[in-house]
Write a protein that holds these residues in place. Sequence first.
Motif, PDB file in Angstrom:
ATOM      1  N   ILE A 114      10.360   2.928  -5.211  1.00 41.59           N
ATOM      2  CA  ILE A 114       9.283   2.214  -5.908  1.00 41.59           C
ATOM      3  C   ILE A 114       8.359   1.475  -4.934  1.00 41.59           C
ATOM      4  O   ILE A 114       7.267   1.054  -5.321  1.00 41.59           O
ATOM      5  CB  ILE A 114       9.841   1.221  -6.951  1.00 41.59           C
ATOM      6  N   TRP A 120       7.303   8.629  -2.064  1.00 43.08           N
ATOM      7  CA  TRP A 120       8.485   8.166  -2.794  1.00 43.08           C
ATOM      8  C   TRP A 120       9.448   9.304  -3.129  1.00 43.08           C
ATOM      9  O   TRP A 120      10.617   9.069  -3.458  1.00 43.08           O
ATOM     10  CB  TRP A 120       8.069   7.471  -4.088  1.00 43.08           C
ATOM     11  N   VAL A 146       4.252   0.586  -5.675  1.00 40.74           N
ATOM     12  CA  VAL A 146       4.100  -0.848  -5.957  1.00 40.74           C
ATOM     13  C   VAL A 146       3.351  -1.549  -4.836  1.00 40.74           C
ATOM     14  O   VAL A 146       2.374  -2.297  -5.069  1.00 40.74           O
ATOM     15  CB  VAL A 146       5.484  -1.505  -6.169  1.00 40.74           C
TER      16      VAL A 146
END
Length: 418
Positions: free
Chosen positions: A149, A266, A153
């Motif tokens: 994440i 990711w 983010v």
Amino acid sequence: MKRIPHLRWWIVALVCAGTIANYLARNSLGVLAPQLKTSLAMTTQQYSYVVGAFQLAYTVMQPIAGFVVDRFGLRVGFALFGVAWSFANMLHALAAGWLGLAFFRGLLGLAESAAVPSGIKAIAEWFPARERSVAVGWFNAGTSLGALIAPPVVIAVSLWADWRVAFIVTGAVGLVWAAAWYAFYRSPAAHPAITPEEQALIAADRPSVPGPRASAREILGSAKFWVIAVPRFLAEPAWQTFSFWIPLYLATERGMDLKQIALFAWLPFLAADIGGVLGGYLSPFLVRRFGVRLITSRVAGISLAAVLMIAPGCIGLAVSPYTAIALFCVGGFAHQMISVLINTLSADVFTPEEVGTANGFVGQAGWIGGLLFSLLIGQLADTVGYAPLFAALSVFDLIGAVVLIVGIRHLTVPEPRR
């Protein structure tokens, strides 16, 4: 308090949440590396020193952190380390150059070093041996989830505000978790929500009446420690490379911008999550299906994953960046299988009273390997490129598997209470 059936799995979820917060803060640097190199006028070599500051501090502190949680208990010890890493990450916003960034990164390394020893100690306290690899798999998933994440983010916050706010936000997450840990965690013997049946299940699998904890010298002098520590030393460079260098590699060698990195960086960590969880289930499957011994099942899983690690070693042959990312995904999957099963071996062969210290030393061995390899990348990436460095990671894990196979006779499980 109301009794909660299967409370040990809720404990794993709480540990996993802490690991997510830990790795979200940790991986913020790697995600922001292309931007930080420009904003702080850093060279690749200077960036490697920033990474090295974290790794050196983490390496030195791991056995100390393990001793602290062994000595003072998980509830207080882990919560304090959580608060410390949160503030250390938020301080990154004050950096005005690479030296300041390296200093704050070192503080973060000191505080974050408690995560894995604490998680392994919690599992050693709460789980019978037959369930430990599964529990470690779910706990270890937090390392990949935090890394997974982090790109979307961190980049979203940095585009919305700037990189300084991104460090503050990812650090603040840890404060929330530390409060939750202190409020809800207790040992099995003291937890008011545990059922008598679960308490009996855990107690029946513990070693015979525990004696004094082994000293650091006794742990370091044992063959079983070195049989686990050497493969960890050889395996950890891969995870350090994935965590700190993938975004920079994609930017410099594959020409991706920040938005493209956010879209794709990711994926290896999603694959790592899957590998870690499946690696945890692989060991009990081998025991049930083929009747192999517990320790043998762990070593077999590590050996299989070491073969899969050949994939990231071939990244230099990939024509497109998407093929390179796919090979990184195989590497993430394989590495986390190795990580889960090596960490589980620590809980298998050391008693719950000493496993925090022992796993801290094992982790220190791994982080020495990661530190040395990151410094090597910093020295060579701009001259020889990343391809031969990725190839070396495959060789390291294959050698580590051989060490475990040869040394398996030294790995024994403490006798359960009669």
